[in-house]
Structures are given as C-alpha cells and as structure tokens.
Design a protein around this motif. Structure first.
Motif, PDB file in Angstrom:
ATOM      1  N   GLY A 225       0.834  -1.196   0.000  1.00  0.00           N
ATOM      2  CA  GLY A 225       0.000   0.000   0.000  1.00  0.00           C
ATOM      3  C   GLY A 225       0.869   1.246   0.000  1.00  0.00           C
ATOM      4  O   GLY A 225       2.062   1.184   0.327  1.00  0.00           O
ATOM      5  N   SER A 233      -3.844   4.441  -1.242  1.00  0.00           N
ATOM      6  CA  SER A 233      -4.325   3.186  -1.818  1.00  0.00           C
ATOM      7  C   SER A 233      -5.243   2.509  -0.807  1.00  0.00           C
ATOM      8  O   SER A 233      -5.426   2.992   0.320  1.00  0.00           O
ATOM      9  CB  SER A 233      -3.142   2.282  -2.181  1.00  0.00           C
ATOM     10  OG  SER A 233      -2.441   1.893  -1.013  1.00  0.00           O
ATOM     11  N   LYS A 234      -5.816   1.384  -1.186  1.00  0.00           N
ATOM     12  CA  LYS A 234      -6.818   0.717  -0.364  1.00  0.00           C
ATOM     13  C   LYS A 234      -6.263   0.323   1.006  1.00  0.00           C
ATOM     14  O   LYS A 234      -5.134  -0.170   1.117  1.00  0.00           O
ATOM     15  CB  LYS A 234      -7.329  -0.520  -1.104  1.00  0.00           C
ATOM     16  CG  LYS A 234      -8.545  -1.175  -0.464  1.00  0.00           C
ATOM     17  CD  LYS A 234      -9.056  -2.307  -1.329  1.00  0.00           C
ATOM     18  CE  LYS A 234     -10.297  -2.950  -0.717  1.00  0.00           C
ATOM     19  NZ  LYS A 234     -10.807  -4.052  -1.554  1.00  0.00           N
ATOM     20  N   THR A 255      -6.807  -6.496  -0.261  1.00  0.00           N
ATOM     21  CA  THR A 255      -5.561  -5.835   0.093  1.00  0.00           C
ATOM     22  C   THR A 255      -5.302  -6.184   1.555  1.00  0.00           C
ATOM     23  O   THR A 255      -6.077  -5.806   2.438  1.00  0.00           O
ATOM     24  CB  THR A 255      -5.649  -4.314  -0.088  1.00  0.00           C
ATOM     25  OG1 THR A 255      -5.785  -4.028  -1.473  1.00  0.00           O
ATOM     26  CG2 THR A 255      -4.401  -3.631   0.438  1.00  0.00           C
TER      27      THR A 255
END
Length: 270
Positions: A225, A233-234, A255
């Motif tokens: 990430g 990001s996730k 993720t």
C-alpha cells in the motif's frame, strides 16, 4: 540621523493612517512659524532629540549595536480645546505607539500644558524613549565591524530567511523513517505513531511479493500500500501523527496490510 528619521516617519504614518485621531495630525517637526495660525486642529510635531549608539557583546557572544533614541513630540493645541481633553488624546496616541512598538519603546512622558506665544496655542511637550538592538554598520567596509556582524550578530543568526530551524535540520539529516509492525487481523485498526504526518508512505509484506494471484480460485491478494499527495491506496489511512491500516474482507480481491501475525515493513518520508 537616518535611523531616527525612519522611526519618526513610521510613527507619523501609524498615527495618521492607522490610529486616525479626530481633529489631529502628526507632522514632522519644523519651524513653528509655518504652522497655520490660528490653529484649526491639534498638531503633533515629532523631532529627534537624542540618539545614542553603542556597541556591545551579548551574553551569547553576539556582536551587536544598540540605538537609544529620545523623540520629542510637541503637541500644539488650539485655545478652544480643553487641556484635559488634549491630555486624554496624548495618552491615547502614546499608548497606541507603545503597544505598536512594545519591544522598542521603553516609556514616555507627557509634560505640562503651557502657552506658546509664537503659535498662539497651548503647547505640551512629550518624550518617547525608543531603543533597538541590531547588527552594526551593515554597509561598512571595515572588516573589524563586518566580520563580527556577519558571523556573530543576533540579527544575522536569528534571520529565519537565511537559516534553517532545528526542525528543518532534523528533517534534512533524517528525511525518512523505516519500521515494521505485526498485523492484527480483519476489521481491527493497526495504528503506527510516527510523530509526524508522512508526505509519502510505502507499506509491504516483508519477504513476500507485492501481489499474489491464485489461479485455482481466480483470487488476487495485494500485500502493499502507499500514500502521497493526499491520495491513499486501499486500506491505508494517513493521520497527523502517522498512519493506520484497516483490512476489509472482499469476494474478488483483497488488500492485506494487517493480516494476523504477519510482519509488514514501511518507509515514511517527512
């Protein structure tokens, strides 16, 4: 007396355009014969009376110059004005200047009300005591003055435009930090306290590929990430003191930045 001339110009500007006392005008001192007689309003005439310059070495071994200036402000008031009202006005003006130059003005005095036969008005003499420390002779060609000025003067040393702060030094010497953490599992926040808000952040599972694809069940797992420029990001969330990760289980892809018992590494840039 360029130094005192500049101070007086600033004070006149402040009185006339900031304080704006009613029926009153601050002016530079001049021959009283040029005053419009009879007076229609109160005039505050400012002139330098005394300017003492001294050089000294401070407790921090800084080479400095001290200017101690006495400014005479003579108030000429029309005879129709009450002396008590004029004193109130002078207190207002001098208090305003004292607050405006609170680190430079050490005090002031307001004299007695007298009659000025030449101007045909009341006259009150006030004195403003002004002092300031600065670098000595910045335009001097004498090395005995300019060398100490350039390397030891407090004004030079404290100039934030040409020097970096302790915090900036720390940032330049250590622009980023690295570390690891062990995951907790789904739906549990894992908070990392860095002591600062990272501008750029990268996270990855230690000793593992960034992304793994299971071809048997057509499932994609992401083990990295990042965050920068206010974008994440996730599962990555940046805070004012660091960051936290929070995994949520999905059907098609995941993720995983907080898998239970798994060690993750990160690098955070200040």
């Amino acid at each position: 007396m360029l130094f005192t001339s500049q101070i007086i110009d600033e004070m006149i500007e402040d009185i006339n355009n900031t304080l704006k006392p009613e029926n009153c005008e601050a002016i530079r001192g001049f021959d009283t014969k040029e005053l419009p007689i009879p007076l229609k309003k109160i005039y505050l005439s400012l002139v330098p009376e005394k300017n003492t310059i001294s050089y000294f070495e401070s407790d921090n071994k800084e080479f400095c110059q001290k200017n101690e200036v006495t400014i005479r402000m003579t108030c000429f008031s029309p005879l129709i004005c009450l002396a008590s009202d004029t004193h109130i006005l002078l207190e207002e003006v001098l208090t305003f200047l004292n607050e405006k130059y609170i680190t430079e003005i050490s005090g002031y005095t307001i004299g007695e009300t007298e009659y000025d036969d030449e101007v045909k008005s009341f006259r009150i003499i006030c004195k403003i005591y002004y002092k300031r420390e600065s670098c000595p002779a910045p335009d001097s060609q004498n090395e005995s003055v300019t060398v100490p000025q350039n390397f030891f003067c407090k004004t030079h040393v404290n100039d934030k435009n040409i020097h970096v702060t302790a915090a900036e030094h720390e940032k330049y010497n250590e622009p980023f930090v690295t570390g690891t953490y062990t995951g907790h599992g789904y739906d549990i926040e894992k908070t990392i306290n860095l002591g600062f808000r990272p501008k750029v952040l990268f996270i990855f599972r230690q000793g593992y590929p960034p992304v793994v694809f299971d071809s048997d069940i057509l499932f994609l797992r992401n083990y990295c990430g990042f965050s920068f420029g206010g974008k994440n990001s996730k599962n990555v969330h940046v805070t004012s003191t660091g960051f936290y990760v929070l995994d949520k289980q999905t059907l098609e892809n995941e993720t995983r930045l907080n898998e239970n018992g798994i060690v993750y590494a990160y690098v955070a840039f200040k």
